[in-house]
Design a protein around this motif. Structure first.
Motif, mmCIF file in Angstrom:
data_model
loop_
_atom_site.group_PDB
_atom_site.id
_atom_site.type_symbol
_atom_site.label_atom_id
_atom_site.label_comp_id
_atom_site.label_asym_id
_atom_site.label_seq_id
_atom_site.Cartn_x
_atom_site.Cartn_y
_atom_site.Cartn_z
ATOM 1 N N THR A 1 0.825 -1.212 0.000
ATOM 2 C CA THR A 1 0.000 0.000 0.000
ATOM 3 C C THR A 1 0.857 1.259 0.000
ATOM 4 O O THR A 1 0.457 2.293 -0.549
ATOM 5 N N ARG A 2 2.039 1.184 0.583
ATOM 6 C CA ARG A 2 2.929 2.336 0.617
ATOM 7 C C ARG A 2 3.344 2.780 -0.781
ATOM 8 O O ARG A 2 3.843 3.893 -0.963
ATOM 9 N N LEU A 3 3.157 1.926 -1.769
ATOM 10 C CA LEU A 3 3.544 2.256 -3.139
ATOM 11 C C LEU A 3 2.440 2.988 -3.895
ATOM 12 O O LEU A 3 2.655 3.426 -5.022
ATOM 13 N N ASP B 1 -4.814 1.546 -13.364
ATOM 14 C CA ASP B 1 -4.157 2.840 -13.497
ATOM 15 C C ASP B 1 -2.648 2.625 -13.351
ATOM 16 O O ASP B 1 -2.202 1.957 -12.408
ATOM 17 N N PRO B 2 -1.834 3.156 -14.250
ATOM 18 C CA PRO B 2 -0.387 2.909 -14.184
ATOM 19 C C PRO B 2 0.244 3.194 -12.826
ATOM 20 O O PRO B 2 1.149 2.464 -12.399
ATOM 21 N N VAL B 3 -0.233 4.232 -12.116
ATOM 22 C CA VAL B 3 0.395 4.551 -10.837
ATOM 23 C C VAL B 3 0.007 3.560 -9.740
ATOM 24 O O VAL B 3 0.635 3.544 -8.670
ATOM 25 N N CYS C 1 1.980 -1.193 -6.876
ATOM 26 C CA CYS C 1 1.439 -1.680 -5.602
ATOM 27 C C CYS C 1 0.924 -3.101 -5.740
ATOM 28 O O CYS C 1 1.277 -3.986 -4.945
ATOM 29 N N ILE C 2 0.082 -3.344 -6.740
ATOM 30 C CA ILE C 2 -0.532 -4.654 -6.882
ATOM 31 C C ILE C 2 0.486 -5.689 -7.355
ATOM 32 O O ILE C 2 0.460 -6.848 -6.919
ATOM 33 N N ARG C 3 1.410 -5.279 -8.216
ATOM 34 C CA ARG C 3 2.466 -6.200 -8.638
ATOM 35 C C ARG C 3 3.305 -6.635 -7.432
ATOM 36 O O ARG C 3 3.630 -7.810 -7.264
ATOM 37 N N THR C 4 3.647 -5.679 -6.570
ATOM 38 C CA THR C 4 4.440 -5.985 -5.383
ATOM 39 C C THR C 4 3.682 -6.917 -4.443
ATOM 40 O O THR C 4 4.237 -7.896 -3.931
ATOM 41 N N ALA C 5 2.398 -6.616 -4.211
ATOM 42 C CA ALA C 5 1.600 -7.484 -3.346
ATOM 43 C C ALA C 5 1.519 -8.892 -3.915
ATOM 44 O O ALA C 5 1.631 -9.892 -3.184
ATOM 45 N N VAL D 1 7.274 2.645 -9.271
ATOM 46 C CA VAL D 1 6.461 3.806 -8.889
ATOM 47 C C VAL D 1 7.055 5.081 -9.470
ATOM 48 O O VAL D 1 6.345 5.914 -10.054
ATOM 49 N N GLY D 2 8.366 5.231 -9.303
ATOM 50 C CA GLY D 2 9.016 6.421 -9.833
ATOM 51 C C GLY D 2 8.831 6.556 -11.330
ATOM 52 O O GLY D 2 8.534 7.652 -11.839
ATOM 53 N N ALA D 3 8.981 5.442 -12.047
ATOM 54 C CA ALA D 3 8.824 5.474 -13.498
ATOM 55 C C ALA D 3 7.382 5.801 -13.887
ATOM 56 O O ALA D 3 7.141 6.596 -14.807
ATOM 57 N N ALA D 4 6.419 5.209 -13.178
ATOM 58 C CA ALA D 4 5.005 5.452 -13.498
ATOM 59 C C ALA D 4 4.625 6.901 -13.241
ATOM 60 O O ALA D 4 3.910 7.527 -14.034
ATOM 61 N N ARG D 5 5.109 7.464 -12.144
ATOM 62 C CA ARG D 5 4.768 8.849 -11.830
ATOM 63 C C ARG D 5 5.449 9.811 -12.798
ATOM 64 O O ARG D 5 4.869 10.853 -13.152
ATOM 65 N N ALA D 6 6.666 9.460 -13.240
ATOM 66 C CA ALA D 6 7.348 10.306 -14.222
ATOM 67 C C ALA D 6 6.585 10.306 -15.543
ATOM 68 O O ALA D 6 6.415 11.357 -16.178
ATOM 69 N N ARG D 7 6.115 9.143 -15.952
ATOM 70 C CA ARG D 7 5.331 9.071 -17.191
ATOM 71 C C ARG D 7 4.036 9.859 -17.062
ATOM 72 O O ARG D 7 3.623 10.562 -17.991
#
Length: 326
Positions: free
Chosen positions: A38-40, A253-255, A259-263, A304-310
């Motif tokens: 969830t932190r992601l 949603d890309p951002v 989170c879900i991949r990590t979980a 996360v960083g890559a998704a937010r940058a995009r």
């Protein structure tokens, strides 16, 4: 950090902020893997996830943690009170004095979550007070519709999706089932102590195992190849459900995808841990090693960083296009 999440989510009422913080504490204390993932998420979406988890945990605690200290009638009454408060909160905004109910009712309104998902969830919680085993996998799947599938369906509007909702829903539901089946495998011993067996009876019988054999192994600490065969097959079935869920991640949603991949990776890692520990779930609780959790979390942060940058780049291009059109 918690204030930033609440501010980002637009939760301003002091009592409601306290309610969400209560849910967050429940998630942090009891759902280590879930909390880490969830932190992601973007800060604005985290409180809703905490509320959904906190409510589910609260109901589960009534069924499980009170099992040794309260009579079945008392647990039934506690679930009824919880259900009544939830229905009032969803229908009329009167969620009573329970913080987790107020928070989840607010989340349901904010994200237009179908109230039927909560009705189905409570039905499965009630069944845990009476049903102690399941004849076959279809019977278990009917139970898991309310206890697991609807959790994925509740989460979907919070996470967001880039395809029509009905296209993403089966995969979201499957991931909820995969997570719960993973928990069933990891917690076979603890569930047996509560009198419940989530391993289907026909699967046990196919390997000449039964409740008595499980109890014997639990009591003596001795393994049995018949039990190991059951656990191996249940793990295989669980991995098949993970594969059903996997195509749903790109639909989010890309951002929200990291989170879900990590979980998914961390929960799937529990299956690997169970196998690594020699299928000894009747005698010990398997866990993903800390180093592995850290590596998966780091990969999630990079994503996360890559998704937010995009996403930021897309917004900038949109602003430029608007200015040029003007």
């Amino acid at each position: 950090m918690t204030r930033r999440e609440l501010d980002a989510a637009g939760i301003d009422d002091p009592r409601l902020r306290s309610d969400y913080l209560r849910c967050r504490a429940l998630n942090a204390r009891h759902g280590r893997t879930y909390f880490l993932a969830t932190r992601l998420l973007p800060p604005a979406r985290r409180p809703a996830v905490h509320a959904l988890y906190g409510f589910a945990r609260w109901a589960d605690d009534i069924v499980d943690d009170l099992a040794g200290t309260a009579r079945p009638a008392d647990r039934e009454a506690a679930l009824t009170r919880l259900d009544t408060a939830l229905r009032d909160g969803l229908a009329a905004g009167r969620a009573g004095e329970e913080p987790v109910v107020r928070a989840v009712a607010d989340t349901a309104r904010r994200y237009a979550i179908d109230p039927a998902h909560f009705t189905d969830f409570m039905a499965s919680m009630r069944s845990d007070l009476q049903v102690t085993d399941y004849a076959d996998l279809p019977a278990l799947r009917r139970y898991m519709h309310g206890s697991a599938e609807v959790i994925g369906l509740q989460m979907l509007p919070v996470l967001g999706h880039v395809v029509p909702r009905e296209e993403a829903e089966p995969h979201a539901a499957a991931l909820g089932v995969a997570f719960q089946m993973t928990n069933f495998l990891r917690d076979v011993g603890e569930d047996l102590d509560r009198g419940r067996i989530y391993l289907p009876a026909d699967l046990l019988a196919a390997h000449r195992a039964d409740r008595a054999l499980l109890r014997w192994s639990r009591a003596t600490g001795r393994p049995d190849r018949r039990i190991t065969a059951v656990l191996r097959e249940f793990a295989h079935l669980t991995r098949c459900v993970y594969r059903e869920a996997l195509p749903g991640i790109p639909m989010l949603d890309p951002v929200a995808r990291p989170c879900i991949r990590t979980a998914s990776v961390l929960y799937g890692g529990i299956l690997t841990a169970v196998e690594r520990d020699g299928w000894s779930v009747l005698h010990r609780r398997s866990a993903v090693p800390t180093a592995v959790r850290a590596c998966v979390a780091l990969d999630g942060l990079v994503r996360v960083g890559a998704a937010r940058a995009r996403a930021a780049g897309t917004r900038r291009r949109g602003h430029v296009a608007v200015r040029e059109a003007a």
